[in-house]
Design a protein around this motif. Structure first.
Motif, PDB file in Angstrom:
ATOM      1  N   THR A  83      22.282  19.012  36.576  1.00 49.80           N
ATOM      2  CA  THR A  83      21.150  18.146  36.257  1.00 49.80           C
ATOM      3  C   THR A  83      21.617  16.770  35.828  1.00 49.80           C
ATOM      4  OG1 THR A  83      19.796  20.048  35.591  1.00 49.80           O
ATOM      5  CG2 THR A  83      19.104  17.892  34.801  1.00 49.80           C
ATOM      6  N   ARG A  84      22.643  16.728  34.984  1.00 48.52           N
ATOM      7  CA  ARG A  84      23.165  15.442  34.526  1.00 48.52           C
ATOM      8  C   ARG A  84      23.815  14.668  35.676  1.00 48.52           C
ATOM      9  NH1 ARG A  84      20.341  16.135  31.204  1.00 48.52           N
ATOM     10  NH2 ARG A  84      19.700  14.163  32.062  1.00 48.52           N
ATOM     11  N   LYS A  85      24.530  15.375  36.553  1.00 45.45           N
ATOM     12  CA  LYS A  85      25.127  14.734  37.715  1.00 45.45           C
ATOM     13  C   LYS A  85      24.036  14.184  38.637  1.00 45.45           C
ATOM     14  CE  LYS A  85      29.586  15.443  37.087  1.00 45.45           C
ATOM     15  NZ  LYS A  85      30.545  14.319  36.947  1.00 45.45           N
ATOM     16  N   ASN A  86      22.933  14.919  38.732  1.00 51.23           N
ATOM     17  CA  ASN A  86      21.830  14.504  39.569  1.00 51.23           C
ATOM     18  C   ASN A  86      21.245  13.179  39.083  1.00 51.23           C
ATOM     19  OD1 ASN A  86      19.866  15.026  41.674  1.00 51.23           O
ATOM     20  ND2 ASN A  86      18.417  15.348  40.029  1.00 51.23           N
ATOM     21  N   ILE A  87      21.100  13.025  37.774  1.00 49.70           N
ATOM     22  CA  ILE A  87      20.561  11.793  37.212  1.00 49.70           C
ATOM     23  C   ILE A  87      21.520  10.632  37.436  1.00 49.70           C
ATOM     24  CG2 ILE A  87      20.029  10.647  35.014  1.00 49.70           C
ATOM     25  CD1 ILE A  87      18.664  13.222  34.149  1.00 49.70           C
ATOM     26  N   SER A  88      22.804  10.881  37.263  1.00 52.08           N
ATOM     27  CA  SER A  88      23.803   9.841  37.497  1.00 52.08           C
ATOM     28  C   SER A  88      23.774   9.371  38.948  1.00 52.08           C
ATOM     29  CB  SER A  88      25.192  10.367  37.142  1.00 52.08           C
ATOM     30  OG  SER A  88      26.181   9.405  37.421  1.00 52.08           O
ATOM     31  N   SER A  89      23.650  10.309  39.870  1.00 56.79           N
ATOM     32  CA  SER A  89      23.588   9.956  41.292  1.00 56.79           C
ATOM     33  C   SER A  89      22.310   9.186  41.602  1.00 56.79           C
ATOM     34  CB  SER A  89      23.640  11.227  42.150  1.00 56.79           C
ATOM     35  OG  SER A  89      24.841  11.923  41.941  1.00 56.79           O
ATOM     36  N   LEU A  90      21.207   9.604  40.992  1.00 57.99           N
ATOM     37  CA  LEU A  90      19.939   8.926  41.207  1.00 57.99           C
ATOM     38  C   LEU A  90      20.001   7.485  40.712  1.00 57.99           C
ATOM     39  CD1 LEU A  90      17.016   9.047  42.114  1.00 57.99           C
ATOM     40  CD2 LEU A  90      16.426  10.046  39.889  1.00 57.99           C
ATOM     41  N   GLU A  91      20.652   7.264  39.595  1.00 55.42           N
ATOM     42  CA  GLU A  91      20.800   5.904  39.065  1.00 55.42           C
ATOM     43  C   GLU A  91      21.555   5.027  40.050  1.00 55.42           C
ATOM     44  OE1 GLU A  91      22.457   2.523  36.736  1.00 55.42           O
ATOM     45  OE2 GLU A  91      23.553   4.104  37.815  1.00 55.42           O
ATOM     46  N   LYS A  92      22.605   5.548  40.641  1.00 55.34           N
ATOM     47  CA  LYS A  92      23.401   4.780  41.610  1.00 55.34           C
ATOM     48  C   LYS A  92      22.580   4.448  42.858  1.00 55.34           C
ATOM     49  CE  LYS A  92      27.983   6.520  40.245  1.00 55.34           C
ATOM     50  NZ  LYS A  92      27.574   7.295  39.064  1.00 55.34           N
ATOM     51  N   ILE A  93      21.786   5.408  43.320  1.00 49.39           N
ATOM     52  CA  ILE A  93      20.939   5.171  44.496  1.00 49.39           C
ATOM     53  C   ILE A  93      19.896   4.095  44.205  1.00 49.39           C
ATOM     54  CG2 ILE A  93      19.182   6.215  45.985  1.00 49.39           C
ATOM     55  CD1 ILE A  93      20.774   8.880  45.663  1.00 49.39           C
ATOM     56  N   LEU A  94      19.262   4.183  43.040  1.00 49.60           N
ATOM     57  CA  LEU A  94      18.217   3.223  42.688  1.00 49.60           C
ATOM     58  C   LEU A  94      18.763   1.818  42.500  1.00 49.60           C
ATOM     59  CD1 LEU A  94      16.115   5.397  40.216  1.00 49.60           C
ATOM     60  CD2 LEU A  94      15.398   4.595  42.468  1.00 49.60           C
ATOM     61  N   ARG A  95      19.982   1.718  42.023  1.00 47.33           N
ATOM     62  CA  ARG A  95      20.604   0.395  41.877  1.00 47.33           C
ATOM     63  C   ARG A  95      20.665  -0.328  43.226  1.00 47.33           C
ATOM     64  NH1 ARG A  95      23.418  -1.612  37.630  1.00 47.33           N
ATOM     65  NH2 ARG A  95      23.656  -0.263  35.791  1.00 47.33           N
ATOM     66  N   ILE A  96      20.826   0.452  44.283  1.00 50.32           N
ATOM     67  CA  ILE A  96      20.931  -0.120  45.624  1.00 50.32           C
ATOM     68  C   ILE A  96      19.547  -0.303  46.259  1.00 50.32           C
ATOM     69  CG2 ILE A  96      21.815   0.274  47.964  1.00 50.32           C
ATOM     70  CD1 ILE A  96      24.088   1.916  46.620  1.00 50.32           C
ATOM     71  N   THR A  97      18.700   0.719  46.124  1.00 46.84           N
ATOM     72  CA  THR A  97      17.425   0.709  46.850  1.00 46.84           C
ATOM     73  C   THR A  97      16.283   0.049  46.084  1.00 46.84           C
ATOM     74  OG1 THR A  97      16.857   2.913  45.993  1.00 46.84           O
ATOM     75  CG2 THR A  97      18.051   2.799  48.106  1.00 46.84           C
ATOM     76  N   GLU A  98      16.260   0.187  44.762  1.00 43.09           N
ATOM     77  CA  GLU A  98      15.158  -0.337  43.935  1.00 43.09           C
ATOM     78  C   GLU A  98      15.720  -0.994  42.678  1.00 43.09           C
ATOM     79  OE1 GLU A  98      11.986  -0.262  44.770  1.00 43.09           O
ATOM     80  OE2 GLU A  98      12.168   0.990  46.555  1.00 43.09           O
ATOM     81  N   PRO A  99      16.489  -2.074  42.831  1.00 43.40           N
ATOM     82  CA  PRO A  99      17.214  -2.641  41.680  1.00 43.40           C
ATOM     83  C   PRO A  99      16.333  -3.182  40.554  1.00 43.40           C
ATOM     84  CG  PRO A  99      17.354  -4.094  43.589  1.00 43.40           C
ATOM     85  CD  PRO A  99      16.765  -2.811  44.070  1.00 43.40           C
ATOM     86  N   ASP A 100      15.065  -3.473  40.819  1.00 39.47           N
ATOM     87  CA  ASP A 100      14.184  -4.012  39.779  1.00 39.47           C
ATOM     88  C   ASP A 100      13.096  -3.028  39.356  1.00 39.47           C
ATOM     89  OD1 ASP A 100      15.461  -6.551  39.746  1.00 39.47           O
ATOM     90  OD2 ASP A 100      14.391  -7.083  41.592  1.00 39.47           O
ATOM     91  N   SER A 101      13.221  -1.771  39.755  1.00 41.30           N
ATOM     92  CA  SER A 101      12.136  -0.821  39.498  1.00 41.30           C
ATOM     93  C   SER A 101      12.147  -0.324  38.057  1.00 41.30           C
ATOM     94  CB  SER A 101      12.243   0.375  40.446  1.00 41.30           C
ATOM     95  OG  SER A 101      13.345   1.193  40.100  1.00 41.30           O
ATOM     96  N   ILE A 102      10.967  -0.008  37.564  1.00 42.01           N
ATOM     97  CA  ILE A 102      10.831   0.556  36.217  1.00 42.01           C
ATOM     98  C   ILE A 102      11.482   1.941  36.166  1.00 42.01           C
ATOM     99  CG2 ILE A 102       8.577   1.618  36.675  1.00 42.01           C
ATOM    100  CD1 ILE A 102       9.583  -0.082  33.380  1.00 42.01           C
ATOM    101  N   PHE A 103      11.481   2.646  37.299  1.00 41.04           N
ATOM    102  CA  PHE A 103      12.083   3.971  37.328  1.00 41.04           C
ATOM    103  C   PHE A 103      13.589   3.900  37.136  1.00 41.04           C
ATOM    104  CE2 PHE A 103      13.159   7.994  39.772  1.00 41.04           C
ATOM    105  CZ  PHE A 103      12.840   8.826  38.712  1.00 41.04           C
ATOM    106  N   LEU A 104      14.220   2.881  37.724  1.00 32.94           N
ATOM    107  CA  LEU A 104      15.656   2.689  37.504  1.00 32.94           C
ATOM    108  C   LEU A 104      15.941   2.466  36.026  1.00 32.94           C
ATOM    109  CD1 LEU A 104      18.615   2.128  38.217  1.00 32.94           C
ATOM    110  CD2 LEU A 104      17.966  -0.223  38.765  1.00 32.94           C
ATOM    111  N   LYS A 105      15.141   1.634  35.381  1.00 35.56           N
ATOM    112  CA  LYS A 105      15.356   1.366  33.960  1.00 35.56           C
ATOM    113  C   LYS A 105      15.177   2.631  33.135  1.00 35.56           C
ATOM    114  CE  LYS A 105      13.938  -3.437  34.515  1.00 35.56           C
ATOM    115  NZ  LYS A 105      12.931  -4.479  34.216  1.00 35.56           N
ATOM    116  N   TYR A 106      14.200   3.436  33.513  1.00 33.46           N
ATOM    117  CA  TYR A 106      13.991   4.702  32.810  1.00 33.46           C
ATOM    118  C   TYR A 106      15.198   5.620  32.971  1.00 33.46           C
ATOM    119  CZ  TYR A 106      12.498   9.471  32.125  1.00 33.46           C
ATOM    120  OH  TYR A 106      12.442  10.775  31.727  1.00 33.46           O
TER     121      TYR A 106
END
Length: 212
Positions: A83-106
């Motif tokens: 689960t923790r690895k999943n969140i870390s991977s999701l953060e990396k993906i969002l940095r590329i695909t949605e760099p200004d999204s509120i979800f990335l900040k969350y």
């Protein structure tokens, strides 16, 4: 006539009521775009429940008025590590695909929790993953009932200490009143450079007296 508060295990049918409780408690509608309120709250709640071994709700009549979720720490639990690895991977993906999204900040705030645990350099037996009481039912002792259930559950499993995450916009003083100690903190700006968006995230720890 005063209605009795019932503590019982969470069942699947409770989920939607608890989701609304999460949305209202953290006022999602004030900082999350309308179309993301339910999905983001869903992600938050499901993530916590996946990490929890014991989840109880407080019910008055037909109303779910509180919830407490406990996670016993097991370093060999592959599900929790994943689960923790999943969140870390999701953060990396969002940095590329949605760099200004509120979800990335969350997601970045979730990673702060892991940073605080590492910074503490401590090992804990359990975590208090979630403790919520519906706003209009606060002051009736429901939080105490839920917290006592959490504490008793830890004693049953011989847990000597536990941790929880909170922040300066939450009622962290409640945990200090319960005798918990703050062991780490980190600042986060939801908008870099804007002091009005500063939030401080805390790691608290509690200890049990197993001889009681």
């Amino acid at each position: 006539m005063k209605q009795e508060t019932i503590l019982r295990k969470m069942i699947p049918e409770d989920y939607d009521s608890i989701l609304v409780l999460v949305i209202n408690t953290w006022d999602y509608r004030s900082w999350v775009p309308n179309n993301l309120v339910a999905p983001m709250a869903d992600f938050f709640l499901s993530d916590l429940l996946l990490e929890s071994d014991d989840v109880f709700v407080a019910q008055i009549g037909d109303d779910i008025v509180g919830i407490v979720a406990t996670g016993l720490v097991d370093q060999t639990n592959i599900q929790k590590i994943s689960t923790r690895k999943n969140i870390s991977s999701l953060e990396k993906i969002l940095r590329i695909t949605e760099p200004d999204s509120i979800f990335l900040k969350y997601i970045q705030t979730l990673e702060i929790n892991e940073f605080l645990l590492e910074k503490s350099q401590k090992n804990y037996d359990a975590g208090l993953n979630l403790l919520i009481v519906k706003e209009e039912f606060k002051g009736l002792g429901i939080g105490g009932l839920l917290y006592n259930h959490f504490y008793d559950y830890l004693k049953q499993h011989q847990a000597e200490n536990f941790y929880l995450f909170t922040d300066n916009s939450s009622d962290y003083q409640y945990y200090e009143h319960k005798g918990l100690s703050r062991v780490a903190e980190k600042k986060y700006y939801w908008e870099p450079g804007n002091n009005d968006t500063l939030e401080i995230y805390y790691l608290y720890e509690g200890k049990l007296n197993l001889s009681d």
